[in-house]
Every structure is written in structure tokens, then in C-alpha cells.
Scaffold this motif. Structure first.
Motif, PDB file in Angstrom:
ATOM      1  N   PRO A 213     -34.338 -52.402 -11.808  1.00 57.00           N
ATOM      2  CA  PRO A 213     -33.450 -51.507 -11.052  1.00 57.00           C
ATOM      3  C   PRO A 213     -32.468 -50.790 -11.973  1.00 57.00           C
ATOM      4  O   PRO A 213     -31.888 -51.400 -12.873  1.00 57.00           O
ATOM      5  CB  PRO A 213     -32.721 -52.460 -10.100  1.00 57.00           C
ATOM      6  N   ASP A 214     -32.311 -49.487 -11.758  1.00 55.39           N
ATOM      7  CA  ASP A 214     -31.312 -48.752 -12.538  1.00 55.39           C
ATOM      8  C   ASP A 214     -29.942 -48.943 -11.903  1.00 55.39           C
ATOM      9  O   ASP A 214     -29.778 -49.716 -10.941  1.00 55.39           O
ATOM     10  CB  ASP A 214     -31.694 -47.274 -12.668  1.00 55.39           C
ATOM     11  N   LEU A 215     -28.954 -48.259 -12.438  1.00 53.83           N
ATOM     12  CA  LEU A 215     -27.569 -48.479 -12.015  1.00 53.83           C
ATOM     13  C   LEU A 215     -27.371 -48.198 -10.527  1.00 53.83           C
ATOM     14  O   LEU A 215     -26.745 -48.993  -9.812  1.00 53.83           O
ATOM     15  CB  LEU A 215     -26.625 -47.602 -12.847  1.00 53.83           C
ATOM     16  N   ASP A 216     -27.923 -47.095 -10.042  1.00 55.70           N
ATOM     17  CA  ASP A 216     -27.753 -46.758  -8.632  1.00 55.70           C
ATOM     18  C   ASP A 216     -28.506 -47.734  -7.729  1.00 55.70           C
ATOM     19  O   ASP A 216     -28.012 -48.118  -6.664  1.00 55.70           O
ATOM     20  CB  ASP A 216     -28.236 -45.328  -8.364  1.00 55.70           C
ATOM     21  N   GLU A 217     -29.698 -48.141  -8.143  1.00 48.29           N
ATOM     22  CA  GLU A 217     -30.463 -49.099  -7.342  1.00 48.29           C
ATOM     23  C   GLU A 217     -29.752 -50.444  -7.269  1.00 48.29           C
ATOM     24  O   GLU A 217     -29.747 -51.097  -6.223  1.00 48.29           O
ATOM     25  CB  GLU A 217     -31.869 -49.255  -7.924  1.00 48.29           C
ATOM     26  N   GLU A 218     -29.144 -50.863  -8.374  1.00 46.16           N
ATOM     27  CA  GLU A 218     -28.359 -52.094  -8.346  1.00 46.16           C
ATOM     28  C   GLU A 218     -27.161 -51.965  -7.416  1.00 46.16           C
ATOM     29  O   GLU A 218     -26.748 -52.941  -6.781  1.00 46.16           O
ATOM     30  CB  GLU A 218     -27.888 -52.464  -9.754  1.00 46.16           C
ATOM     31  N   GLY A 219     -26.623 -50.748  -7.329  1.00 52.15           N
ATOM     32  CA  GLY A 219     -25.458 -50.531  -6.487  1.00 52.15           C
ATOM     33  C   GLY A 219     -25.741 -50.666  -4.998  1.00 52.15           C
ATOM     34  O   GLY A 219     -24.821 -50.917  -4.224  1.00 52.15           O
TER      35      GLY A 219
END
Length: 276
Positions: A213-219
Motif C-alpha cells: 500500500p502506498d501512502l494514500d492507501e495506508e491512510g
């Protein structure tokens, strides 16, 4: 991870809806498939003063690992075994909410997960780090620095640590009669590595499971499970992150997905750091 908000990323509602809509169409916001990692590059020998080092770039995430080996006395309960120490630092320059000072709960947890995966798997042969039985051994210090946080730092930290260990050479040891001399200025044998280890993180976002997961997906994720594997597929570490839950079926799906993707990471390691 802990509840310490050092990696908190607030995703605007309109962006959240856009990401979820993309997932419902079977594609991620950046165009990747659910089982695809972001582009990976590994540069060995990046820190010239270290005994071994590696710079790993995983999409927008950048991690530097450096290894130092020092001669020390062994622990009393392991007189014929070397030591491994892993430290992770979340540098303030990596993300706006990372703060200077001692490692927070997130950094400590990352250190422990990487350490456990390397140690429990016996990826590094600690029994071969003995200079003089019962008297002197090598301690391997692995320092990992997160330089740019773009999501999924655990997988990047494991990749960086393993790559740096494979890049490491021990100082030269010379035996003259009963005396043992260590010549730090000269390199001797390679660090005794048995095999590499990789960590694969799978995030649950709504009803979808995605790797790396990238930063936005982790968010916006509900939760995440990270599994560490040896090349033959043995699980040597499991870590759950986030307050969301997984059903038993989802856990089975996570493991199946992670196991498959782990082999792709091993192939990348072989290609980029020339593991035989």
C-alpha cells in the motif's frame, strides 16, 4: 503499528472516494494491479564508510540501511554465537509529522519486526560470527534510516536490511600463534548469510486486499497484515497493523497473495544484488 500518530496521513474525502472507486473497478489509483509492487531499485555500497550498505527505493519510499560489525565479548548464555542488533529511525526529513528525538513506538516496532524476521529465520548464521570461542565475537549492527516516507516502510526496511547484510564484509582477522589481530582497515570474508528474507504487506481497504500500500492507501486502509518469508516459503514473521479486522477467509487470502508475491521479491533480490 502503535497508536503513536507519527505516520498519520489524512486523506481528503474526495480522494478516498476516488481510490475506492478505482478499487471497485479492479485497478488501483496509480494503475497497479492488486498484487503489484511499486518500482523497486536497490543500490549497494551507498554508504562508503559502512561495512555494508544499501539504498532501497520502493516507489516514493526511500530507505537506507548501513551495517557496522564490531568485536565484542559474547553473552554468557551464548558464548559461541555472534550478536545481531537492528535499529530503525524515522528521520524528520522523511515526513512532516516525524519528530526528532528518541525512536517512538513506531520505530521501535519496525526494529523488532525486522530483527525478528532475520533472527528467527536464521537468515544470518550467528554461529559463524565467532572470532575466538568463548572470548570474542562479532556484533552486527544494522541501522535503518527512513529518508522518504511514501507508505509501506516495513517491506522497504526488510529489503534494505537484507541487501546491506549481503553487501557486508567482515574486517580481516589474522592469527599469529595464540594471538588474534583484527585489521579494521582491510576487508576479509563476506558476512555468513544463509538466505534472504522478504516481508510482504497486504492492506485491507473495504472489501479489497492490495499488496504494498502506498501512502494514500495506508491512510484509508482498515488494517494490514505483514508476513515475512524465506525463499522456500516458510513464514518467519507476522505483524498486524490497524484497528480493523480480518475474517478467517480473508486471512487465508492474504497469506496466499503474500506467498505468491514474495517469490517475485526474491527474484528481484537475485537480480539486483546478485544473490546466488
Amino acid at each position: 503499528m502503535s497508536i503513536t500518530p507519527s505516520n498519520e496521513n489524512i486523506v481528503p474525502l474526495i480522494k478516498r472516494e476516488s481510490i475506492l472507486a478505482s478499487l471497485d473497478r479492479g485497478i488501483r489509483a496509480d494503475g497497479r494491479k492488486f498484487n503489484e509492487y511499486r518500482p523497486l531499485s536497490i543500490t549497494l555500497g551507498y554508504a562508503k564508510k559502512a561495512d555494508g550498505s544499501a539504498l532501497v527505493k520502493l516507489g516514493d519510499t526511500t530507505v537506507l540501511a548501513g551495517v557496522k560489525v564490531e568485536p565484542e565479548e559474547p553473552f554468557e548464555d551464548t558464548p559461541n554465537q555472534g550478536n545481531l542488533v537492528v535499529n530503525v529511525e524515522l528521520l524528520p526529513l522523511a515526513y512532516e509529522t516525524f519528530e526528532p528525538g528518541p525512536p517512538d513506538e513506531n520505530a521501535i516496532e519496525l526494529s523488532r519486526v525486522v530483527d525478528r524476521s532475520l533472527r528467527d529465520s536464521k537468515s544470518i548464521d550467528l554461529s559463524k560470527l565467532v572470532i575466538e570461542p568463548g572470548k570474542k565475537i562479532w556484533t552486527v549492527w544494522v541501522d535503518i534510516y527512513v529518508l522518504d516516507y511514501g507508505g509501506n516502510i516495513l517491506d522497504a526496511c526488510t529489503l534494505a536490511a537484507v541487501s546491506a547484510l549481503y553487501d557486508t564484509r567482515l574486517p580481516k582477522v589474522v592469527k599469529e600463534g595464540d594471538e588474534i589481530k583484527i585489521i579494521k582497515e582491510e576487508k576479509g570474508e563476506k558476512l555468513p548469510m544463509n538466505f534472504p528474507v522478504v516481508t510482504v504487506s497486504v492492506a485491507k481497504i473495504g472489501k479489497h486486499l492490495v499488496v504494498d500500500p502506498d501512502l494514500d492507501e495506508e491512510g484509508i486502509m482498515d488494517a494490514k497484515i505483514s508476513l515475512s518469508y524465506t525463499p522456500e516459503g516458510r513464514i518467519v514473521g507476522i505483524q498486524k497493523t490497524g484497528i480493523g479486522t480480518f475474517t478467517l477467509t480473508e486471512i487465508d487470502n492474504v497469506e496466499t497473495l503474500a506467498r505468491s508475491v514474495s517469490q517475485k521479491l526474491f527474484e528481484e533480490l537475485k537480480k539486483q544484488i546478485n544473490i546466488q
